[in-house]
Design an enzyme around this catalytic site. Sequence first.
Site, mmCIF file in Angstrom:
data_model
loop_
_atom_site.group_PDB
_atom_site.id
_atom_site.type_symbol
_atom_site.label_atom_id
_atom_site.label_comp_id
_atom_site.label_asym_id
_atom_site.label_seq_id
_atom_site.Cartn_x
_atom_site.Cartn_y
_atom_site.Cartn_z
ATOM 1 N N CYS A 114 0.832 -1.204 0.000
ATOM 2 C CA CYS A 114 0.000 0.000 0.000
ATOM 3 C C CYS A 114 0.868 1.256 0.000
ATOM 4 C CB CYS A 114 -0.928 -0.011 1.212
ATOM 5 S SG CYS A 114 -2.116 1.352 1.244
ATOM 6 N N CYS A 115 1.905 1.274 0.856
ATOM 7 C CA CYS A 115 2.797 2.429 0.914
ATOM 8 C C CYS A 115 3.536 2.628 -0.408
ATOM 9 C CB CYS A 115 3.802 2.255 2.052
ATOM 10 S SG CYS A 115 3.120 2.495 3.712
ATOM 11 N N CYS A 198 -0.867 8.869 6.932
ATOM 12 C CA CYS A 198 -2.223 8.668 6.419
ATOM 13 C C CYS A 198 -3.186 8.494 7.592
ATOM 14 C CB CYS A 198 -2.267 7.441 5.523
ATOM 15 S SG CYS A 198 -1.378 7.624 3.961
ATOM 16 N N CYS A 201 -3.613 5.096 9.346
ATOM 17 C CA CYS A 201 -2.375 4.538 9.899
ATOM 18 C C CYS A 201 -1.766 5.417 10.982
ATOM 19 C CB CYS A 201 -1.355 4.334 8.792
ATOM 20 S SG CYS A 201 -1.876 3.152 7.528
ATOM 21 N N CYS A 226 7.746 3.851 5.729
ATOM 22 C CA CYS A 226 6.820 3.566 4.627
ATOM 23 C C CYS A 226 7.539 3.184 3.343
ATOM 24 C CB CYS A 226 5.929 4.786 4.363
ATOM 25 S SG CYS A 226 6.859 6.265 3.949
#
Length: 231
Positions: A114-115, A198, A201, A226
């Site tokens: 995702c990162c 984010c 997170c 990240c």
Amino acid sequence: MHQDIPEIPANATPQEILQAGVAAAKGPVSLACSFSVEDVVIIDMAKELSLPIGVFALDTGRLHEEAYEVADAIMERYRIKIDWYYPRHEAVEKLLREKGTYSFRESLENRHECCHIRKVEPLGRALSGLGGWITGLRREQSVTRTGLAPIEIDTNNGGILKLNPLLEWTEAQVWEYAKARRIPTNRLHGQGYPSIGCAPCTRPVAPGEHPRGGRWWWENPEHKECGLHRR
């Protein structure tokens, strides 16, 4: 790109690090702005020094609303533009279709995926053509940042210079500067968020908890990066 790291005295100020790094870079230099207090402090310093640096931001699609408020305040205060970079929509759509909205909480591998989609790949585009980039990293923030240097060769991004002017500053020094200069700051800092990423997170930290304790709180401290600052 072959770059030479300028010699920096051990007691160099952030302003001296900025000046030396910008002068040494073989090409334009930009600040990666996440709208933390550290990033705004650097913008303020650069403007005071009349340094020709750009500012870019990575909009992951999951930022806090407060980040956009700070962005507007920065543009108004300093009369600068911010270059925004976004993840490839095809990659985001594929990730959500195949793994759902919160796959990043299921495993470290998923979180890194995702990162990478939302941050690392857009960063690569943001750094294209630059001779150097600036971060707000500080050594005391995390165990993953103890080995950093004020100015480094970023081998992960084509060998450009990476400037970490606030590396040796403490949180108290950052806030002393911010308050003295009355710079725009993210409202979340006053709500228990010393480190802001984010929205899904990041959470507030408890009194006495490590400043990075609110980032990816379900992971071990040595994993809390990240991918933007790979070692």
